[in-house]
Write a protein that holds these residues in place. Structure first.
Motif, PDB file in Angstrom:
ATOM      1  N   THR A  10       0.953  -1.079   0.021  1.00 27.11           N
ATOM      2  CA  THR A  10      -0.200   0.074  -0.087  1.00 27.11           C
ATOM      3  C   THR A  10       0.812   1.189  -0.036  1.00 27.11           C
ATOM      4  O   THR A  10       2.028   1.057   0.209  1.00 27.11           O
ATOM      5  CB  THR A  10      -0.767  -0.023   1.439  1.00 27.11           C
ATOM      6  OG1 THR A  10      -0.237   0.106   2.322  1.00 27.11           O
ATOM      7  CG2 THR A  10      -1.742  -1.282   1.323  1.00 27.11           C
ATOM      8  N   ARG A  11       0.214   2.319  -0.150  1.00 23.71           N
ATOM      9  CA  ARG A  11       0.982   3.659  -0.328  1.00 23.71           C
ATOM     10  C   ARG A  11       1.720   3.900   0.972  1.00 23.71           C
ATOM     11  O   ARG A  11       3.023   4.486   1.171  1.00 23.71           O
ATOM     12  CB  ARG A  11      -0.009   4.857  -0.477  1.00 23.71           C
ATOM     13  CG  ARG A  11       0.772   6.147  -0.620  1.00 23.71           C
ATOM     14  CD  ARG A  11      -0.299   7.061  -1.032  1.00 23.71           C
ATOM     15  NE  ARG A  11       0.122   8.532  -0.973  1.00 23.71           N
ATOM     16  CZ  ARG A  11       0.833   9.200  -2.153  1.00 23.71           C
ATOM     17  NH1 ARG A  11       0.851   8.210  -3.221  1.00 23.71           N
ATOM     18  NH2 ARG A  11       1.400  10.241  -1.955  1.00 23.71           N
ATOM     19  N   GLU A  43       4.683   8.578  -6.877  1.00 22.55           N
ATOM     20  CA  GLU A  43       3.912   8.565  -8.395  1.00 22.55           C
ATOM     21  C   GLU A  43       4.044   7.353  -9.027  1.00 22.55           C
ATOM     22  O   GLU A  43       3.274   6.809  -9.668  1.00 22.55           O
ATOM     23  CB  GLU A  43       4.580   9.762  -9.086  1.00 22.55           C
ATOM     24  CG  GLU A  43       4.189  10.932  -8.648  1.00 22.55           C
ATOM     25  CD  GLU A  43       5.080  12.233  -9.125  1.00 22.55           C
ATOM     26  OE1 GLU A  43       5.758  11.828 -10.146  1.00 22.55           O
ATOM     27  OE2 GLU A  43       4.930  13.377  -8.824  1.00 22.55           O
ATOM     28  N   ASN A  46       2.014   4.710  -7.676  1.00 25.32           N
ATOM     29  CA  ASN A  46       0.417   4.832  -8.042  1.00 25.32           C
ATOM     30  C   ASN A  46       0.463   4.297  -9.457  1.00 25.32           C
ATOM     31  O   ASN A  46      -0.429   3.590  -9.542  1.00 25.32           O
ATOM     32  CB  ASN A  46      -0.082   6.451  -8.073  1.00 25.32           C
ATOM     33  CG  ASN A  46      -0.068   7.079  -6.862  1.00 25.32           C
ATOM     34  OD1 ASN A  46      -0.268   6.242  -5.907  1.00 25.32           O
ATOM     35  ND2 ASN A  46      -0.102   8.228  -6.832  1.00 25.32           N
ATOM     36  N   ARG A  47       1.403   4.343 -10.469  1.00 25.22           N
ATOM     37  CA  ARG A  47       1.444   3.904 -11.658  1.00 25.22           C
ATOM     38  C   ARG A  47       1.385   2.377 -11.393  1.00 25.22           C
ATOM     39  O   ARG A  47       0.789   1.806 -12.121  1.00 25.22           O
ATOM     40  CB  ARG A  47       2.511   4.248 -12.479  1.00 25.22           C
ATOM     41  CG  ARG A  47       2.479   5.714 -12.983  1.00 25.22           C
ATOM     42  CD  ARG A  47       3.558   5.910 -13.978  1.00 25.22           C
ATOM     43  NE  ARG A  47       4.760   5.657 -13.485  1.00 25.22           N
ATOM     44  CZ  ARG A  47       5.639   6.608 -12.782  1.00 25.22           C
ATOM     45  NH1 ARG A  47       5.236   7.647 -12.395  1.00 25.22           N
ATOM     46  NH2 ARG A  47       6.897   6.076 -12.391  1.00 25.22           N
ATOM     47  N   ASP A  49       0.305   0.409  -8.756  1.00 24.02           N
ATOM     48  CA  ASP A  49      -0.878   0.188  -8.510  1.00 24.02           C
ATOM     49  C   ASP A  49      -2.186  -0.093  -9.314  1.00 24.02           C
ATOM     50  O   ASP A  49      -3.021  -0.627  -9.110  1.00 24.02           O
ATOM     51  CB  ASP A  49      -1.143   1.039  -7.174  1.00 24.02           C
ATOM     52  CG  ASP A  49      -2.273   0.394  -6.131  1.00 24.02           C
ATOM     53  OD1 ASP A  49      -2.170  -0.413  -5.706  1.00 24.02           O
ATOM     54  OD2 ASP A  49      -3.062   1.316  -5.658  1.00 24.02           O
ATOM     55  N   ARG A  50      -2.192   0.876 -10.269  1.00 22.14           N
ATOM     56  CA  ARG A  50      -3.266   1.026 -11.344  1.00 22.14           C
ATOM     57  C   ARG A  50      -3.163   0.048 -12.394  1.00 22.14           C
ATOM     58  O   ARG A  50      -3.957  -0.376 -13.199  1.00 22.14           O
ATOM     59  CB  ARG A  50      -2.898   2.707 -11.852  1.00 22.14           C
ATOM     60  CG  ARG A  50      -3.662   3.422 -10.959  1.00 22.14           C
ATOM     61  CD  ARG A  50      -4.032   4.821 -11.907  1.00 22.14           C
ATOM     62  NE  ARG A  50      -2.961   5.220 -12.492  1.00 22.14           N
ATOM     63  CZ  ARG A  50      -1.982   6.191 -12.377  1.00 22.14           C
ATOM     64  NH1 ARG A  50      -2.269   7.023 -10.990  1.00 22.14           N
ATOM     65  NH2 ARG A  50      -1.085   6.611 -12.885  1.00 22.14           N
ATOM     66  N   ASP A  51      -1.836  -0.492 -12.490  1.00 24.05           N
ATOM     67  CA  ASP A  51      -1.748  -1.375 -13.617  1.00 24.05           C
ATOM     68  C   ASP A  51      -2.159  -2.987 -13.312  1.00 24.05           C
ATOM     69  O   ASP A  51      -1.367  -3.539 -12.443  1.00 24.05           O
ATOM     70  CB  ASP A  51      -0.055  -1.394 -13.925  1.00 24.05           C
ATOM     71  CG  ASP A  51       0.149  -2.016 -15.430  1.00 24.05           C
ATOM     72  OD1 ASP A  51      -0.399  -3.241 -15.605  1.00 24.05           O
ATOM     73  OD2 ASP A  51       1.214  -1.794 -15.921  1.00 24.05           O
ATOM     74  N   PRO A  52      -2.987  -3.365 -13.761  1.00 26.74           N
ATOM     75  CA  PRO A  52      -3.407  -4.883 -13.278  1.00 26.74           C
ATOM     76  C   PRO A  52      -2.267  -5.959 -13.777  1.00 26.74           C
ATOM     77  O   PRO A  52      -2.288  -7.071 -13.186  1.00 26.74           O
ATOM     78  CB  PRO A  52      -4.613  -5.140 -14.249  1.00 26.74           C
ATOM     79  CG  PRO A  52      -4.518  -4.257 -15.506  1.00 26.74           C
ATOM     80  CD  PRO A  52      -3.925  -2.852 -15.027  1.00 26.74           C
TER      81      PRO A  52
END
Length: 153
Positions: A10-11, A43, A46-47, A49-52
């Motif tokens: 997690t962040r 940043e 975030n990239r 985390d968004r990428d499946p």
């Protein structure tokens, strides 16, 4: 010894992960671990985390982050539309090295890659880390290809 817990990062884990990445001679040259942590790391998180096709994982022992790895799943046309898994940034806190956690982490990653349908799990290791090369060979990884890199900056 308690059992390690594998979970998605997690962040909140980013600083602990960067601390692990920076904790060797090569990492000290590449990473910028300080407080506050540079925003570029968040940043990047975030990239990822968004990428499946990306899984950034931490390993906890007694509720402390003591290891990390990143799995990337690369779909491609060869092998009849197969999936290639790439493992990167495998790190264990120096206080926990030599206790078998690296082997446990790699076995977990192998099973995770299988579960995602990958037909191969690949990795690179810096030639300046001969102990890491030997470790991976003992796990069954084979130096079957010659890897090359072209640094863009």
């Amino acid at each position: 010894m308690d059992q390690p817990v594998f979970r998605s990062a997690t962040r909140i884990d980013v600083a602990a992960i960067v601390r692990l990445l920076a904790d060797d001679k090569l990492g000290q040259q590449r990473e910028d671990y300080r407080d506050p942590l540079p925003e570029a790391y968040y940043e990047a998180f975030n990239r990822i985390d968004r990428d499946p096709n990306q899984e950034l994982v931490v390993v906890e022992l007694n509720e402390q982050v003591i290891g990390t790895l990143q799995l990337s799943f690369i779909p491609y046309l060869t092998y009849q539309g197969g999936i290639r898994a790439q493992i990167e940034a495998v790190r264990i806190h120096k206080d926990h090295r030599g206790a078998g956690l690296g082997k446990t982490m790699m076995k977990w990653a192998i099973e995770r890659a299988r579960a995602k349908g990958a037909h191969v799990l690949q990795l690179t290791t810096d030639k300046k880390r001969p102990d890491a090369l030997l470790f991976y060979e003992r796990l069954g990884f084979v130096a079957s290809h010659e890897g090359m890199k072209f640094h863009l900056y």
